[in-house]
Design a protein around this motif. Structure first.
Motif, short mmCIF file in Angstrom:
data_model
loop_
_atom_site.label_atom_id
_atom_site.label_comp_id
_atom_site.label_asym_id
_atom_site.label_seq_id
_atom_site.Cartn_x
_atom_site.Cartn_y
_atom_site.Cartn_z
N THR A 192 16.35 -4.60 -6.80
CA THR A 192 15.85 -3.77 -5.69
C THR A 192 15.44 -2.43 -6.27
O THR A 192 15.62 -2.17 -7.46
N ASN A 193 14.94 -1.55 -5.40
CA ASN A 193 14.57 -0.24 -5.93
C ASN A 193 15.76 0.73 -5.99
O ASN A 193 15.57 1.92 -6.21
N PHE A 194 16.98 0.21 -5.88
CA PHE A 194 18.15 1.06 -6.10
C PHE A 194 18.16 1.62 -7.52
O PHE A 194 18.69 2.70 -7.76
N VAL B 293 15.96 7.76 1.55
CA VAL B 293 16.03 6.33 1.82
C VAL B 293 15.91 6.08 3.32
O VAL B 293 16.25 6.94 4.14
N ASN B 294 15.42 4.90 3.67
CA ASN B 294 15.34 4.49 5.06
C ASN B 294 16.67 3.88 5.49
O ASN B 294 17.24 3.06 4.77
N LEU B 295 17.15 4.28 6.66
CA LEU B 295 18.41 3.76 7.19
C LEU B 295 18.17 3.07 8.52
O LEU B 295 17.51 3.62 9.40
N GLU B 296 18.70 1.86 8.63
CA GLU B 296 18.76 1.17 9.92
C GLU B 296 20.22 0.85 10.18
O GLU B 296 20.85 0.11 9.41
N PHE B 297 20.75 1.42 11.24
CA PHE B 297 22.15 1.20 11.59
C PHE B 297 22.29 -0.16 12.26
O PHE B 297 21.34 -0.72 12.81
N HIS C 196 9.05 -3.38 4.43
CA HIS C 196 8.85 -2.56 3.22
C HIS C 196 9.85 -1.42 3.27
O HIS C 196 9.77 -0.58 4.16
N ASN C 197 10.81 -1.44 2.34
CA ASN C 197 11.93 -0.49 2.39
C ASN C 197 12.58 -0.53 3.77
O ASN C 197 13.00 0.49 4.31
N GLY C 198 12.61 -1.72 4.37
CA GLY C 198 13.26 -1.91 5.66
C GLY C 198 12.40 -1.62 6.86
O GLY C 198 12.84 -1.73 7.99
N THR C 199 11.13 -1.25 6.63
CA THR C 199 10.22 -0.93 7.72
C THR C 199 9.31 -2.11 7.99
O THR C 199 8.54 -2.53 7.12
N CYS C 200 9.39 -2.67 9.19
CA CYS C 200 8.56 -3.81 9.57
C CYS C 200 7.12 -3.36 9.75
O CYS C 200 6.83 -2.52 10.59
N ILE D 241 25.13 -1.79 7.14
CA ILE D 241 24.10 -0.74 7.13
C ILE D 241 22.93 -1.30 6.32
O ILE D 241 23.13 -2.12 5.42
N THR D 242 21.73 -0.89 6.67
CA THR D 242 20.56 -1.28 5.89
C THR D 242 20.01 -0.03 5.22
O THR D 242 19.68 0.96 5.91
N VAL D 243 19.92 -0.04 3.90
CA VAL D 243 19.40 1.08 3.11
C VAL D 243 18.16 0.59 2.38
O VAL D 243 18.25 -0.32 1.55
N ASN D 244 17.00 1.18 2.71
CA ASN D 244 15.72 0.73 2.13
C ASN D 244 15.54 -0.77 2.28
O ASN D 244 15.01 -1.44 1.40
N GLY D 245 16.03 -1.30 3.41
CA GLY D 245 15.85 -2.71 3.70
C GLY D 245 16.93 -3.62 3.14
O GLY D 245 16.92 -4.82 3.40
N VAL D 246 17.87 -3.08 2.37
CA VAL D 246 18.92 -3.87 1.74
C VAL D 246 20.15 -3.91 2.65
O VAL D 246 20.67 -2.86 3.04
#
Length: 192
Positions: free
Chosen positions: A164-166, A175-179, A42-46, A135-140
């Motif tokens: 998406t919610n962009f 926004v959530n970021l996962e590097f 959800h927005n990149g959060t498992c 990069i992952t932004v809100n899961g994208v």
């Protein structure tokens, strides 16, 4: 494991606090395919599905998740990007995404380039991005266009904005970021 290719948007239907946990109830187009104990980003959060009731499903976020992600800011009616786990043997259309958000970023620029839209984000975290890296932004799953110290930009095509919610982002949005996981390991090895 996820790919960063968003399947659908989920709508927040209910939010309930219990001690330091928050139970989020969502609805989405594939609720009827979900199972208890399934991981969904959800927005990149498992997060783990803990309940299903008709068209709605429930997840629980602990305080660590709420502090590190933008989920704690959600309100009833908000939409989030959702993706189910990757199946073994499936194509990896995006990049390797763990669903472990590193930090929150802030949208500081939105520029229309007549065919694509540039989004510029800043963050306060000890990781780096690289131009043409992932990069992952809100899961994208996205490709970094410009990379500076604690700042990067991405260019989004109209299809991605619409699906998406962009399309809800504005200056100041969190926004959530996962590097990129490979980049994180390389950086750690070089430090040692």
């Amino acid at each position: 494991m996820f790919t960063g290719i968003i399947e659908a948007l989920a709508t927040v239907e209910k939010i309930e606090k219990e001690d330091t946990n928050v139970h989020f109830t969502f609805s989405c187009p594939f609720t009827n395919e979900l199972k208890i104990d399934q991981s969904v980003a959800h927005n990149g959060t498992c997060l783990t599905v803990v309940g299903i009731d008709g068209d709605d499903y429930t997840l629980t976020a602990i305080d660590e998740t709420l502090e590190r992600t933008n989920l704690g800011d959600l309100k009833i009616g908000d939409v989030v990007n959702v993706e189910r786990c990757t199946k073994v043997g499936s194509r990896l259309d995006g990049h390797i995404v763990q669903g472990h958000v590193d930090t929150i970023g802030t949208c500081i620029g939105i520029n229309d380039f007549e065919g694509s839209t540039e989004f510029v984000f800043e963050y306060d975290y000890d990781e780096v991005t690289v131009s043409k890296g992932s990069i992952t932004v809100n899961g994208v799953s996205l490709t970094v266009v410009q990379s500076e110290n604690k700042l990067f930009s991405v260019h989004i095509i109209p299809y991605t904005i619409e699906h998406t919610n962009f399309h809800t982002l504005q200056i100041g949005s969190k926004v959530n970021l996962e590097f990129d996981i490979i980049g994180k390991y390389v950086r750690k090895m070089l430090r040692n």
